[in-house]
Design an enzyme around this catalytic site. Structure first.
Site, PDB file in Angstrom:
ATOM      1  N   CYS A  31       0.819  -1.214   0.000  1.00  0.00           N
ATOM      2  CA  CYS A  31       0.000   0.000   0.000  1.00  0.00           C
ATOM      3  C   CYS A  31       0.853   1.265   0.000  1.00  0.00           C
ATOM      4  O   CYS A  31       0.318   2.375   0.068  1.00  0.00           O
ATOM      5  CB  CYS A  31      -0.937   0.003   1.212  1.00  0.00           C
ATOM      6  SG  CYS A  31      -0.090   0.070   2.804  1.00  0.00           S
ATOM      7  N   LYS A  32       2.169   1.115  -0.082  1.00  0.00           N
ATOM      8  CA  LYS A  32       3.063   2.270  -0.044  1.00  0.00           C
ATOM      9  C   LYS A  32       3.226   2.885  -1.435  1.00  0.00           C
ATOM     10  O   LYS A  32       3.388   2.169  -2.420  1.00  0.00           O
ATOM     11  CB  LYS A  32       4.436   1.859   0.484  1.00  0.00           C
ATOM     12  CG  LYS A  32       4.438   1.352   1.927  1.00  0.00           C
ATOM     13  CD  LYS A  32       4.231   2.483   2.905  1.00  0.00           C
ATOM     14  CE  LYS A  32       4.402   2.012   4.343  1.00  0.00           C
ATOM     15  NZ  LYS A  32       4.181   3.102   5.303  1.00  0.00           N
ATOM     16  N   GLY A  67      10.062  14.012   3.856  1.00  0.00           N
ATOM     17  CA  GLY A  67      10.906  12.923   3.381  1.00  0.00           C
ATOM     18  C   GLY A  67      11.220  11.889   4.437  1.00  0.00           C
ATOM     19  O   GLY A  67      11.723  10.816   4.125  1.00  0.00           O
ATOM     20  N   MET A  68      10.939  12.192   5.703  1.00  0.00           N
ATOM     21  CA  MET A  68      11.190  11.253   6.795  1.00  0.00           C
ATOM     22  C   MET A  68       9.855  10.852   7.429  1.00  0.00           C
ATOM     23  O   MET A  68       8.825  11.492   7.211  1.00  0.00           O
ATOM     24  CB  MET A  68      12.114  11.877   7.843  1.00  0.00           C
ATOM     25  CG  MET A  68      13.408  12.423   7.272  1.00  0.00           C
ATOM     26  SD  MET A  68      14.409  11.162   6.444  1.00  0.00           S
ATOM     27  CE  MET A  68      14.975  10.207   7.837  1.00  0.00           C
ATOM     28  N   ASP A  69       9.895   9.798   8.227  1.00  0.00           N
ATOM     29  CA  ASP A  69       8.666   9.319   8.855  1.00  0.00           C
ATOM     30  C   ASP A  69       8.231  10.186  10.026  1.00  0.00           C
ATOM     31  O   ASP A  69       7.073  10.137  10.435  1.00  0.00           O
ATOM     32  CB  ASP A  69       8.847   7.879   9.333  1.00  0.00           C
ATOM     33  CG  ASP A  69       8.980   6.903   8.182  1.00  0.00           C
ATOM     34  OD1 ASP A  69       8.434   7.198   7.106  1.00  0.00           O
ATOM     35  OD2 ASP A  69       9.627   5.857   8.350  1.00  0.00           O
ATOM     36  N   ASP A  87       0.698   7.809  10.889  1.00  0.00           N
ATOM     37  CA  ASP A  87       0.796   6.616  10.050  1.00  0.00           C
ATOM     38  C   ASP A  87      -0.530   5.882  10.106  1.00  0.00           C
ATOM     39  O   ASP A  87      -1.295   6.038  11.062  1.00  0.00           O
ATOM     40  CB  ASP A  87       1.918   5.699  10.557  1.00  0.00           C
ATOM     41  CG  ASP A  87       2.544   4.890   9.426  1.00  0.00           C
ATOM     42  OD1 ASP A  87       1.877   4.715   8.385  1.00  0.00           O
ATOM     43  OD2 ASP A  87       3.681   4.420   9.586  1.00  0.00           O
ATOM     44  N   GLY A 161      -8.279  11.694  21.272  1.00  0.00           N
ATOM     45  CA  GLY A 161      -9.157  12.134  20.198  1.00  0.00           C
ATOM     46  C   GLY A 161      -8.773  11.482  18.890  1.00  0.00           C
ATOM     47  O   GLY A 161      -8.051  10.478  18.866  1.00  0.00           O
ATOM     48  N   GLY A 162      -9.238  12.061  17.783  1.00  0.00           N
ATOM     49  CA  GLY A 162      -8.904  11.511  16.479  1.00  0.00           C
ATOM     50  C   GLY A 162      -9.979  11.828  15.463  1.00  0.00           C
ATOM     51  O   GLY A 162     -10.671  12.847  15.561  1.00  0.00           O
TER      52      GLY A 162
END
Length: 325
Positions: A31-32, A67-69, A87, A161-162
């Site tokens: 899925c990436k 560019g980084m996680d 993520d 939350g979310g």
């Protein structure tokens, strides 16, 4: 985290054929978005005039962005930095509770990859499949949420939350945030030629969960059942699920203890030279040879690649063994 009994849909008044993994069409690294495509899509975001390192009392406050996680952003309050990541993944195992734990561990792993051991807050991102019946939704989604919550509490943080939406596929993820002093995180630029690469979780998890799904797909299972038993498949699946749900917090603590140790942020595909040397479970070499024709990824579940000076190798191994035992 102790081992759990296999998820039985009928115990939750669901049809015995219910499978969480059927509510998505992509798995693991499949899925990436390819890195070169992603970099091109994000070009406009990289044109930011606020990307230079800042200083506080003469010390450089590092910045990490596109560019980084994980991002590292110096705050306007001197001497502090925001370390944050987001993520999400699709279902890769059929146990809803364990899938919730895996999703939470997946989010937190990017903080741990920066040597951060404390998370101040988490948000949960949840996509509920509009293909689920009301009963499936009402029985399954609370288990996923509980697993996510329990993993967050194990990490010493909480979910405050979310966002929840309807979606054709189930989506599970979140945001992890912490505020740090400069000595509480490690920038992922410490690796040098000659370092020892230590993987914090076993490889082969995607192979294990894919083959487990093939037990319900006769045309695929028939091609490998002569070289691997159902017992081996179930064992590998359970071990994979437990490893993916385990937090990388222990390894993050090690990064701050062993001199010169840090995470190297790079694609795992760049460092795997021999699949047979990387497998963990006794049946997985056989699994892998059978899976290549179906293009099954080897990695999922957020393993981290830890780099340490060669002379610190035994110290790292000893610390892992002592804490995990």
């Amino acid at each position: 985290m102790s081992a759990r009994e296999s998820f039985n849909p009928e115990s939750y008044e669901l049809d015995k054929s219910f499978r969480l993994t059927r509510f998505t069409e992509l798995k693991g690294t499949g899925c990436k978005v390819p890195q070169d495509v992603l970099q091109k899509l994000l070009e406009s975001l990289q044109e930011n005039h606020f990307q230079e390192d800042e200083q506080f009392l003469g010390a450089v406050m590092p910045r990490l962005g596109i560019g980084m996680d994980t991002c590292v952003i110096p705050l306007r309050h001197g001497g502090l930095s925001l370390v944050q990541t987001t993520d999400y993944i699709y279902p890769i195992v059929d146990d809803p509770y364990m899938m919730g734990r895996i999703a939470c561990a997946n989010v937190l792993s990017d903080l741990y990859a920066m040597g951060v051991t404390e998370c101040d807050n988490m948000l949960m991102l949840l996509g509920i499949s509009n293909k689920m019946t009301d009963r499936e939704r009402d029985k399954v989604m609370p288990l996923i949420i509980q697993g996510f919550k329990d993993a967050a509490e194990e990490a010493g943080t909480s979910v405050t939350g979310g966002q929840t939406v309807l979606n054709p596929w189930i989506v599970l993820g979140g945001v992890a945030t912490t505020v740090c002093q400069p000595n509480e995180f490690i920038m992922p630029d410490n690796a040098v030629p000659g370092d020892v690469l230590v993987l914090t979780k076993p490889l082969g998890t995607q192979v294990a969960v894919a083959v487990h799904q093939w037990l319900d797909i006769p045309e695929k299972w028939n091609k490998i059942k002569l070289v691997v038993t159902q017992e081996d498949v179930e064992l590998a699946y359970q071990e994979a699920m437990m490893n993916m749900a385990r937090l990388n917090r222990t390894e993050s603590l090690t990064m701050g203890t062993v001199p010169g140790t840090g995470e190297k942020q790079r694609s795992m595909d760049e460092v795997i030279s021999s699949l047979s040397e990387c497998m963990t479970w006794r049946a997985e070499v056989t699994f892998s040879l059978c899976c290549f024709q179906f293009y099954v990824p080897v990695i999922t579940g957020s393993p981290e690649l830890l780099c340490t000076p060669r002379n610190q190798k035994r110290n790292v191994y000893s610390m892992f063994s002592a804490i995990l035992d």
